[in-house]
Write a protein that holds these residues in place. Sequence first.
Motif, PDB file in Angstrom:
ATOM      1  N   UNK A   1     -34.425  52.719  64.119  1.00 26.53           N
ATOM      2  CA  UNK A   1     -33.095  52.769  64.413  1.00 26.53           C
ATOM      3  C   UNK A   1     -32.547  51.705  64.315  1.00 26.53           C
ATOM      4  N   UNK A   2     -32.356  50.832  63.550  1.00 29.65           N
ATOM      5  CA  UNK A   2     -31.779  49.477  63.687  1.00 29.65           C
ATOM      6  C   UNK A   2     -30.227  49.459  63.695  1.00 29.65           C
ATOM      7  N   UNK A   3     -29.521  50.429  63.535  1.00 29.68           N
ATOM      8  CA  UNK A   3     -27.871  50.539  63.790  1.00 29.68           C
ATOM      9  C   UNK A   3     -27.715  50.622  65.267  1.00 29.68           C
ATOM     10  N   UNK A   4     -28.837  50.989  66.028  1.00 29.48           N
ATOM     11  CA  UNK A   4     -28.714  51.546  67.374  1.00 29.48           C
ATOM     12  C   UNK A   4     -29.310  50.111  68.222  1.00 29.48           C
ATOM     13  N   UNK A   5     -30.437  49.891  67.697  1.00 28.26           N
ATOM     14  CA  UNK A   5     -31.341  48.609  68.354  1.00 28.26           C
ATOM     15  C   UNK A   5     -30.786  47.305  68.029  1.00 28.26           C
ATOM     16  N   UNK A   6     -30.360  47.164  67.199  1.00 27.20           N
ATOM     17  CA  UNK A   6     -29.760  45.705  66.741  1.00 27.20           C
ATOM     18  C   UNK A   6     -28.659  45.707  65.845  1.00 27.20           C
TER      19      UNK A   6
ATOM     20  N   UNK B   1     -33.754  55.347  78.217  1.00 34.52           N
ATOM     21  CA  UNK B   1     -32.552  56.159  78.557  1.00 34.52           C
ATOM     22  C   UNK B   1     -32.848  57.646  78.331  1.00 34.52           C
ATOM     23  N   UNK B   2     -33.586  57.888  77.152  1.00 38.23           N
ATOM     24  CA  UNK B   2     -33.783  59.593  77.009  1.00 38.23           C
ATOM     25  C   UNK B   2     -34.386  60.389  77.968  1.00 38.23           C
ATOM     26  N   UNK B   3     -35.097  59.553  78.649  1.00 48.09           N
ATOM     27  CA  UNK B   3     -35.804  60.274  79.963  1.00 48.09           C
ATOM     28  C   UNK B   3     -34.902  60.716  80.960  1.00 48.09           C
ATOM     29  N   UNK B   4     -33.842  60.027  81.128  1.00 43.69           N
ATOM     30  CA  UNK B   4     -32.825  60.026  82.069  1.00 43.69           C
ATOM     31  C   UNK B   4     -31.741  61.129  81.900  1.00 43.69           C
ATOM     32  N   UNK B   5     -31.911  61.496  80.601  1.00 48.50           N
ATOM     33  CA  UNK B   5     -30.576  62.453  80.051  1.00 48.50           C
ATOM     34  C   UNK B   5     -30.969  63.791  80.352  1.00 48.50           C
ATOM     35  N   UNK B   6     -30.085  64.590  81.165  1.00 51.66           N
ATOM     36  CA  UNK B   6     -30.426  66.266  81.436  1.00 51.66           C
ATOM     37  C   UNK B   6     -30.657  66.914  80.131  1.00 51.66           C
ATOM     38  N   UNK B   7     -31.640  67.917  80.358  1.00 49.88           N
ATOM     39  CA  UNK B   7     -31.827  68.694  79.246  1.00 49.88           C
ATOM     40  C   UNK B   7     -30.542  69.462  78.550  1.00 49.88           C
ATOM     41  N   UNK B   8     -29.771  69.789  79.607  1.00 47.94           N
ATOM     42  CA  UNK B   8     -28.450  70.568  79.098  1.00 47.94           C
ATOM     43  C   UNK B   8     -27.572  69.607  78.250  1.00 47.94           C
ATOM     44  N   UNK B   9     -27.419  68.616  78.496  1.00 44.87           N
ATOM     45  CA  UNK B   9     -26.600  67.483  77.729  1.00 44.87           C
ATOM     46  C   UNK B   9     -27.357  67.519  76.336  1.00 44.87           C
ATOM     47  N   UNK B  10     -28.563  67.181  76.304  1.00 46.26           N
ATOM     48  CA  UNK B  10     -29.359  67.177  74.954  1.00 46.26           C
ATOM     49  C   UNK B  10     -29.141  68.651  74.166  1.00 46.26           C
ATOM     50  N   UNK B  11     -29.186  69.767  75.038  1.00 46.41           N
ATOM     51  CA  UNK B  11     -29.022  70.889  74.477  1.00 46.41           C
ATOM     52  C   UNK B  11     -27.451  71.127  73.650  1.00 46.41           C
TER      53      UNK B  11
ATOM     54  N   UNK C   1     -35.280  49.959  74.373  1.00 44.06           N
ATOM     55  CA  UNK C   1     -33.940  50.858  74.631  1.00 44.06           C
ATOM     56  C   UNK C   1     -34.250  52.366  74.632  1.00 44.06           C
ATOM     57  N   UNK C   2     -35.603  52.898  74.756  1.00 41.74           N
ATOM     58  CA  UNK C   2     -35.622  54.309  74.738  1.00 41.74           C
ATOM     59  C   UNK C   2     -35.706  54.926  76.011  1.00 41.74           C
TER      60      UNK C   2
ATOM     61  N   UNK D   1     -37.525  59.014  70.412  1.00 42.87           N
ATOM     62  CA  UNK D   1     -38.955  58.014  70.491  1.00 42.87           C
ATOM     63  C   UNK D   1     -39.541  57.596  69.141  1.00 42.87           C
ATOM     64  N   UNK D   2     -39.630  58.385  68.297  1.00 45.68           N
ATOM     65  CA  UNK D   2     -39.861  58.109  67.275  1.00 45.68           C
ATOM     66  C   UNK D   2     -39.059  57.074  66.371  1.00 45.68           C
TER      67      UNK D   2
END
Length: 334
Positions: free
Chosen positions: A313-318, A229-239, A226-227, A220-221
């Motif tokens: 995150x310019x490399x991700x956003x644009x 998506x991060x709310x939909x990713x399960x914790x176990x994948x982020x871990x 396009x952020x 988020x920072x």
Amino acid sequence: MASMKLIIHLLRRYISIAISLFQSLVLCLFDNFDYPILIKLADALLSLYFIAFCDLRPVTVDLNDGETTLHFWISGHRRINRPDLVMLHGYGGNSKWQFIHQVSDLSKSFNLFIPDLVFFGRSHSRNADRTIEFQARSVVGGLKRLGCEGGLAVYSISYGGFVAYRIAKMWPGMIEKLVIVSSGVGFTQQQKMTEMKKHGGDVSEILVPRKPRDLRVLVRLSMNTGIAFIDWVPDFILSQFITVMYETHRKELVELAKNLLEREEDAEFYALSQKTLIIWGDKDEVFPLEHGRRLHRHLPNSSLEILKDIGHGVNIEAPTTLNNLITSFVVGGS
């Protein structure tokens, strides 16, 4: 005869790709059941993408210091009519994950040299040095081992910008053109303290997340669009992502961040002779736009491109806009 040689060459290439993928899958599935299987599999598929679709191949070089090993992705077929472009990543994982949206397009215009900085990805060292100068020496040492002596273009983002800036100063003959994206080069100690307070204190802990919550904060920072998506990713994948990207060298990564945050950059703020393109998102919350303008004022041979509604995150956003700016600047001679 020529067609037969081509067929044999392609056959060998695809066999090599298949073997590489098979080895990665075997390691994922059977070497250790505690491995984060999903991220390891995604990482293996990403390697396949780099090899099969971007004409890149992995190379590991041992440096002359006898302590440091640097991992690169480099163009499989280096062409004399294409400029050499070095890509230096930031703190968000390794070079593969950071440049996934860029390598396909850039590989069509450049001979690419993409290192994992030391303690990121598969690069490591026994050296206790955690300075930007050490990273710069390591990158230059690796490039020289790969036959690069000068005339390079360098594209760098965030932490990689500090490294590129130091290389341009210490080895001016190595770099002909420099692209710096969203990097707080020249931050004063007071500015660093201000940013640390804004983000809740110890920035090194944000840069090297321990828990899914920390990684969500980092995403988020870093991004303005396009952020969701991060709310939909399960914790176990982020871990699993945290385990793969940060756990092996967590101590060293935190030390690198602390060294960067605690050093006084302003006293070392120097002009560069190289043509420099500075690119910044106007919604950057990590290094606000004013720092991009300040860097532009200190570099007389620079130009500044500001991207509207884009964060850090310019490399991700644009990525497409960023690729076009890099290619135009390096190839077009602007």
